[in-house]
Motif scaffolding. Structure first.
Motif, short mmCIF file in Angstrom:
data_model
loop_
_atom_site.label_atom_id
_atom_site.label_comp_id
_atom_site.label_asym_id
_atom_site.label_seq_id
_atom_site.Cartn_x
_atom_site.Cartn_y
_atom_site.Cartn_z
N ARG A 1 -26.83 -109.13 -113.19
CA ARG A 1 -27.95 -108.19 -113.34
C ARG A 1 -28.18 -107.41 -112.04
O ARG A 1 -28.45 -106.20 -112.07
N LEU A 2 -28.04 -108.08 -110.89
CA LEU A 2 -28.21 -107.40 -109.61
C LEU A 2 -27.10 -106.37 -109.39
O LEU A 2 -27.34 -105.28 -108.86
N LEU A 3 -25.88 -106.71 -109.81
CA LEU A 3 -24.77 -105.75 -109.69
C LEU A 3 -25.03 -104.50 -110.52
O LEU A 3 -24.71 -103.39 -110.11
N ARG A 4 -25.62 -104.68 -111.70
CA ARG A 4 -25.95 -103.53 -112.56
C ARG A 4 -26.92 -102.59 -111.84
O ARG A 4 -26.81 -101.38 -111.93
N GLN A 5 -27.91 -103.18 -111.14
CA GLN A 5 -28.89 -102.36 -110.42
C GLN A 5 -28.20 -101.61 -109.28
O GLN A 5 -28.49 -100.45 -109.01
N ARG A 6 -27.27 -102.31 -108.63
CA ARG A 6 -26.61 -101.73 -107.47
C ARG A 6 -25.61 -100.65 -107.86
O ARG A 6 -25.39 -99.68 -107.13
N TYR A 7 -24.96 -100.81 -109.01
CA TYR A 7 -23.95 -99.85 -109.47
C TYR A 7 -24.31 -99.35 -110.87
O TYR A 7 -23.65 -99.69 -111.84
#
Length: 324
Positions: free
Chosen positions: A123-129
């Motif tokens: 989920r954090l990766l989705r926010q970042r990319y």
């Protein structure tokens, strides 16, 4: 019912090159009991290529790499599936067979790769990319699959990555698999820092030493190995691809840079080929034994469950992969 000694004898014939005769009687009782239990419970045993030969060749109904097991699990008529492999494989079998009972003989059979990432990380990766599609290796938990767009295996990773038509993709969780695929495609790949504890131990130096000690040896490496190991090898591919390579090319001497039991299992079909074994064992795969497979069928344990909402989203990611 006791299995006729002729049947047990023919099973031993199959594995005699990799199991010393002195060890066979210790296995025979469990094998006989498991064959009977499977019949009684309408059960099938799915065994990964890294299972020991007495499991792989003597009690398994369906064998292969994680992709083959996932696919074939859906075709079985059995009511019970025993997964001789690690936890994420049992979860994947359950995702694709929600109506069936799926058992794993030891709950501790985990996987360093699967444990290297959580749903929260994704989920954090989705926010970042934002907007970058996420490809998740099947060697992950159902919760991680549920957060991703599509799954892949080491056998189809490149195809899956290119099927998305994106300029860049995130590939989880195996850093080396991601880097090895990046070398084969124009798609930019963002990797995670997960590693397989078996494959990360191989080095390019190991291969050079093997070539010196065994002139003319053909070296096959799994794409979870570091890129410099893959670069030194003659061929790199999934366990299924390695097995096919040996059958097709019939190398005189071969070394498989992967989990140790794989060599034993492939060697059974190729008595004329000299297998050099650089033995790295997977401690998780080795938790599965004939004894706990037998207990799993006798006591119906351990039942694998996946939360329904997670299962639905994870199943979509796996089905998208199977459609590629």
């Amino acid at each position: 019912m006791h299995h006729p000694s002729s049947q047990m004898a023919s099973l031993y014939e199959r594995v005699r090159d990799v199991i010393p005769s002195i060890e066979w009687p210790a296995f025979a009782g469990d094998i006989s009991a498991i064959l009977e239990l499977k019949r009684k419970r309408n059960a099938v045993i799915l065994a990964h290529n890294y299972q020991t030969p007495e499991i792989f060749h003597c009690v398994a109904d369906i064998v292969g790499d994680s992709l083959a097991l996932a696919r074939r699990a859906m075709e079985t008529e059995a009511e019970v599936i025993v997964l001789a492999g690690v936890h994420f494989m049992a979860e994947t079998a359950k995702l694709l067979n929600p109506e069936k009972t799926v058992l794993i003989p030891d709950l501790e059979a985990g996987c360093s790769l699967a444990e290297s990432i959580t749903a929260e990380d994704v989920r954090l990766l989705r926010q970042r990319y934002p907007g970058v599609p996420i490809v998740t290796y099947v060697n992950t938990s159902a919760a991680v699959k549920a957060e991703s767009d599509i799954c892949c295996t080491s056998g189809n990773a490149r195809q899956v990555v290119e099927s998305l038509g994106a300029e860049r993709v995130i590939m989880l969780p195996d850093e080396y698999l991601a880097r090895n695929i990046a070398a084969e495609t124009k798609v930019e790949i963002i990797a995670w820092k997960g590693h397989c504890e078996v494959h990360e131990r191989f080095t390019a130096e190991d291969i050079r030493a093997l070539r010196e000690a065994h002139p003319g040896v053909t070296v096959l490496a799994h794409p979870e190995c570091p890129p410099e190991v893959v670069a030194e090898a003659d061929f790199s591919g999934s366990t299924a691809a390695m097995s096919d390579y040996v059958s097709r090319e019939q190398p005189r001497r071969v070394v498989l840079m992967t989990e140790c039991s794989m060599s034993d299992n492939v060697a059974v079909a190729h008595p004329g080929i000299d297998f050099i074994r650089p033995c790295n064992l997977c401690p998780h795969m080795k938790r599965i034994t004939l004894g706990n497979i037998r207990t799993a069928l006798e006591e119906n344990r351990h039942v694998v469950t996946v939360d329904a909402e997670v299962a639905e989203r994870a199943r979509r990611a796996v089905e998208r992969m199977l459609a590629v």
